[in-house]
Design a protein around this motif. Sequence first.
Motif, short mmCIF file in Angstrom:
data_model
loop_
_atom_site.label_atom_id
_atom_site.label_comp_id
_atom_site.label_asym_id
_atom_site.label_seq_id
_atom_site.Cartn_x
_atom_site.Cartn_y
_atom_site.Cartn_z
N ALA A 17 -1.08 15.01 24.92
CA ALA A 17 -0.23 14.11 24.15
C ALA A 17 -0.61 14.12 22.67
O ALA A 17 0.26 14.11 21.79
N VAL A 20 0.73 17.12 21.05
CA VAL A 20 2.16 17.00 20.77
C VAL A 20 2.37 16.24 19.46
O VAL A 20 3.19 16.63 18.62
N VAL A 251 6.08 12.15 20.84
CA VAL A 251 5.35 11.94 22.09
C VAL A 251 5.96 10.80 22.90
O VAL A 251 5.89 10.78 24.13
N SER A 268 -2.76 8.40 21.68
CA SER A 268 -2.44 9.71 21.09
C SER A 268 -1.71 9.55 19.75
O SER A 268 -1.91 10.36 18.84
#
Length: 477
Positions: A17, A20, A251, A268
């Motif tokens: 994550a 991303v 995300v 994240s």
Amino acid sequence: MAEHASSFKPSLGLVDATMVVAGSMIGSGIFIVTSDITKDVGSAGWMIAVWLITGFMTIVAAVSYGELSGMYPKAGGQYVYLREAFNPLAGFLYGWSFFAVIQTATIAAVAVAFSRFTSYLIPEVGEDVILLTLGKLKISAAQVLAIFLIIFLTYTNTRGIKGGKIIQTIFTSVKLFSLFGLILLGFLLVKHSFWSENWATGMNAMHFTKDAAATAPDGGSWLPISGIALIGALASAMSGSIFSSDSWNNVTFIAGEIKNPKRNIGLSLFLGTLIVTIIYVTANLMYLNVLPLHDIAFAPSRRLAVISANAIFGSDGAYVIAIMIMISTFGCNNGLILAGARVYYTMAKDGLFFKQTGVLNKNAVPEFALWIQCGMASILCLSGSYGDLLDMISFVVVLFYALTILGIFILRKKRPDAERPYKAFGYPVLPIIYIILALTFCIFLIKMKPTYAGIGLGIVLTGVPLYYLAVRTKKTA
């Protein structure tokens, strides 16, 4: 008969994550936009201030979104937050704008940047190589390459989340290490440092203005700016830095495929935006060390990272940096393409988008949604320049960020007892500061660059009749 999955498969952990977040943020901007930023503000102090303000806004927005992602850990992200905080129309306007300009134009801009740096190695795919002329429309080899890149990555992502995850992790890791290495070597290996010379400009803001009567070799002159004009110059400059720092929210769109989303999405968001902000600020400090301010502002074709590499490594270094930027933009577009289709999927489930976009293929991904996103992004590759796309994207995306963060205040009143694994950091002060900064940026950007910012606003407003058409179609279906 085609096979279909019934739901998304949670297969992405915290590291995935975070990759991303960081991978979707770091694309082409950091290697290009500082040239235009320097033209707008004209001093080392204000150039770094633009990146610090943008970094502050990005991190505040990201940790604020952590509260929303914990409340609604499902595919669709920002579309869902706006729908729940305001009403279905607000969610639809975001989803429509996301499809028409925010995500697709970002994919297009990053793909065009990939082509721009590929042409440094292979001149035959450059922007000046015109393959077809249709009236006023000229299609270049760079645009065709950009479209092929989008098609390839779209196809890869129709094969399932696992392949997209592998590409994202590998390419993001490579570009993070490469950027850190470039920054470090920019301070250690450069033969002549321009640090003191550049910082002598301090906070004395200057704007480069084209002047036919000027005798300067670059055909213009530097004029001092202050007061309201300085705010306008900062807004103009920040269209580039905000574009470069955007897409961190991708995300949230793939929440249905993240393990323990209530914890991992918020974490994240914070980790990814913090890492990228540190990289962006230090990269710009490196530019100030290796190049004079004038060369930063007037880098040929805005290939700022390439001329920086020349200053650090000599001519061979430029080829290395071009390859590094190709890797960066390739990985960035993979993340954008992977995440974007999940918004259209959720809209279709609400009956507000093409029905087929709400269907998962046998690999548990929304294949039709991926392909229509591909088509729209490919069309945008043929329209406008890189800078035009930046202005259009930045205005629309910041407007919706401000509305979404305002949604935190609304949901605190509407749903005071809802589970909130995270709470917006610094609430209510930092979210209010963000909203003020965001709206100031939007107002001054549309004043300074009315054409493409206005087009962006127009695209948002066309969503109003489209929403009521979609609702009527849903009722009669």
